[in-house]
Design an enzyme around this catalytic site. Structure first.
Site, PDB file in Angstrom:
ATOM      1  N   GLU A  33       0.840  -1.206   0.000  1.00  0.00           N
ATOM      2  CA  GLU A  33       0.000   0.000   0.000  1.00  0.00           C
ATOM      3  C   GLU A  33       0.870   1.249   0.000  1.00  0.00           C
ATOM      4  O   GLU A  33       1.838   1.333   0.764  1.00  0.00           O
ATOM      5  CB  GLU A  33      -0.879  -0.030   1.259  1.00  0.00           C
ATOM      6  N   SER A  63     -26.202   7.278 -15.058  1.00  0.00           N
ATOM      7  CA  SER A  63     -25.842   6.289 -14.045  1.00  0.00           C
ATOM      8  C   SER A  63     -27.082   5.868 -13.285  1.00  0.00           C
ATOM      9  O   SER A  63     -27.784   6.716 -12.713  1.00  0.00           O
ATOM     10  CB  SER A  63     -24.834   6.877 -13.058  1.00  0.00           C
ATOM     11  N   GLY A  75     -12.427   2.444  -0.935  1.00  0.00           N
ATOM     12  CA  GLY A  75     -11.102   1.832  -1.068  1.00  0.00           C
ATOM     13  C   GLY A  75     -11.116   0.601  -1.957  1.00  0.00           C
ATOM     14  O   GLY A  75     -10.144  -0.141  -2.013  1.00  0.00           O
ATOM     15  N   LEU A  76     -12.233   0.367  -2.675  1.00  0.00           N
ATOM     16  CA  LEU A  76     -12.289  -0.797  -3.572  1.00  0.00           C
ATOM     17  C   LEU A  76     -12.280  -0.356  -5.035  1.00  0.00           C
ATOM     18  O   LEU A  76     -12.654  -1.100  -5.928  1.00  0.00           O
ATOM     19  CB  LEU A  76     -13.524  -1.662  -3.260  1.00  0.00           C
ATOM     20  N   ASP A 135      -4.571   0.756  -9.125  1.00  0.00           N
ATOM     21  CA  ASP A 135      -5.999   0.443  -9.219  1.00  0.00           C
ATOM     22  C   ASP A 135      -6.414   0.163 -10.656  1.00  0.00           C
ATOM     23  O   ASP A 135      -7.067  -0.836 -10.958  1.00  0.00           O
ATOM     24  CB  ASP A 135      -6.836   1.607  -8.672  1.00  0.00           C
ATOM     25  N   TYR A 190      -4.059  12.434   0.377  1.00  0.00           N
ATOM     26  CA  TYR A 190      -3.332  11.480  -0.480  1.00  0.00           C
ATOM     27  C   TYR A 190      -2.198  12.205  -1.212  1.00  0.00           C
ATOM     28  O   TYR A 190      -1.054  11.756  -1.226  1.00  0.00           O
ATOM     29  CB  TYR A 190      -4.307  10.853  -1.490  1.00  0.00           C
TER      30      TYR A 190
HETATM   31  C1  GLA Z   1      -5.244   4.633  -4.032  1.00  0.00           C
HETATM   32  C2  GLA Z   1      -4.506   4.981  -5.317  1.00  0.00           C
HETATM   33  C3  GLA Z   1      -3.483   3.914  -5.684  1.00  0.00           C
HETATM   34  C4  GLA Z   1      -2.586   3.571  -4.504  1.00  0.00           C
HETATM   35  C5  GLA Z   1      -3.409   3.326  -3.243  1.00  0.00           C
HETATM   36  C6  GLA Z   1      -2.554   3.148  -2.023  1.00  0.00           C
HETATM   37  O1  GLA Z   1      -6.046   3.509  -4.212  1.00  0.00           O
HETATM   38  O2  GLA Z   1      -5.414   5.143  -6.382  1.00  0.00           O
HETATM   39  O3  GLA Z   1      -2.731   4.331  -6.795  1.00  0.00           O
HETATM   40  O4  GLA Z   1      -1.631   4.568  -4.298  1.00  0.00           O
HETATM   41  O5  GLA Z   1      -4.324   4.386  -2.988  1.00  0.00           O
HETATM   42  O6  GLA Z   1      -1.821   1.990  -2.104  1.00  0.00           O
END
Ligand code: GLA
Length: 389
Positions: free
Chosen positions: A34, A68, A127-128, A175, A225
């Protein structure tokens, strides 16, 4: 909602016809690795069987029409192919419009407008990777409708480029890559330094992957982030004064011990410490999995959480509570926060016969402490984005 129902919605909003095509792009869960992707390290995500569906067709004019079924309140969003910009009123549609913009910017010939209806079952902002799923889905649709000839890796890069430059989140490649390149029953061991990858079979004969959604999402996620990225970059710049590296992912733990004191700022030091150690943990974890050593894999997941909590500081009270509760349950092999952080989901490996008790204990204690209903997904690993019909 299923694909047949989504097709009915498409025909209601637009028109029936035999030129309609259907597509799917998954969500993803990251097992370990991560905040290493933008630091030139390794990640180990897998695609899920939940994701986003699209029904789409080309138009004869230069109009893009998007609907959507998840955000039906905002109605059909319209934009011209010749005037693509990010607007608040476009809401969710800024993601697909960003992909059209990015493709055009990279020289793809999208000759006409198109219409697309989407529906997804990934919990948003958890987070998915609901956004990467939508980006790669749009790329897959356009690649097919306009015969653009892009590879799935190129579509992943286009998705990342649009999220970075159209939507303002400076995300790494993990992702979009996982969504584009997923393979049933496998996780992807991706080296983000050069995008080389290997599939690793996730054989868990006696255990399941269980995701827990905390249902919390702390605000300013994108800016927090981006801060982490900047802090990592500052640490790298200091390290480059004393050793010849181009990313943090090039360092071993021993090398970091040796050179780490070159990082002037204490916060930046901890960010780099995490990035280096997490990359090494990911390499070890994949090795352990390949040797069927699930116990070691689980221990590395736990260590990953501690490092994300204390050094990278991307966890939060609610998620820490979930993970710590999970660690205390018999039959839990490993558990950690997954994804960008600041809320969202945890991922755990849980022995088959402990899963029901896991849901029960975690659900009840979380409800008692925070008055929130955690959601659980016992997941299967699925394939990457594709046309269905
Ligand atoms: C998000 C970002 C990814 C990665 C994760 C952390 O999901 O889109 O690129 O940096 O956070 O691992």
């Amino acid at each position: 909602m299923n694909l047949t129902e989504l097709k009915v919605i498409f025909e209601e909003k637009f028109q029936a016809g035999d030129d309609i095509r259907t597509y799917f792009a998954p969500g993803r869960v990251n097992l370990i690795g991560e905040h290493t992707d933008y630091n030139g390290g390794h990640v180990f995500p897998c695609a899920l069987t939940i994701g986003t569906y699209a029904v789409a067709r080309k138009r004869d004019d230069r109009t893009i029409k998007l609907f959507s079924a998840n955000v039906d309140k905002v109605g059909v969003i319209e934009s011209s192919l010749d005037d693509l910009s990010n607007k608040p009123e476009y809401n969710w549609a800024n993601y697909p419009l960003g992909v059209v913009w990015a493709l055009k910017k990279k020289g793809a010939e999208i000759k006409t407008g198109f219409e697309m209806c989407i529906w997804g079952n990934i919990p948003n902002g958890s987070g998915l990777s609901s956004s990467a799923s939508l980006e790669v889905l749009t790329g897959t649709v356009l690649n097919d409708l306009f015969a653009l000839g892009k590879t799935m890796t190129e579509l992943a890069l286009i998705g990342q480029y649009s999220e970075n430059n159209f939507n303002g989140c400076n995300c790494g490649i993990m992702d979009q890559f996982a969504v584009a390149m997923g393979q049933k029953d496998h996780a992807i061991f991706l080296d983000c330094a050069d995008l080389s990858y290997k599939y690793a079979s996730v054989k868990l004969p006696n255990a399941k992957i269980v995701i827990t959604n905390s249902k919390v999402k702390h605000s300013l996620v994108d800016s927090a982030y981006n801060d982490r990225r900047n802090e990592s970059a500052k640490a790298l710049a200091d390290l480059q004064q004393v050793c010849g590296i181009s990313t943090l992912g090039e360092l071993t733990d021993e090398e970091f011990e040796k050179y780490g004191s070159a990082i002037k700022d204490e916060v930046c030091y901890r960010r780099a410490k995490h990035a280096v150690a997490e990359n090494q943990r990911t390499i070890k974890a994949v090795e352990a999995l390949n040797n069927n050593d699930i116990k070691t894999f689980g221990q590395l997941m736990n260590a990953s959480h501690i490092s994300l909590r204390d050094d990278y500081e991307v966890s939060c009270e609610e998620v820490d509570f979930l993970v710590e509760t999970q660690w205390s349950i018999q039959g839990v092999i490993g558990a950690r926060i997954t994804g960008g952080g600041f809320g969202g989901c945890t991922v755990a490996i849980v022995e088959n016969d402990a899963v029901e008790n896991f849901k029960d204990v975690v659900g009840k204690s979380y409800k008692e402490k925070y008055n929130l209903d955690a959601e659980f997904y016992v997941v299967d690993i699925g394939d990457g984005a594709k046309r269905i019909a």
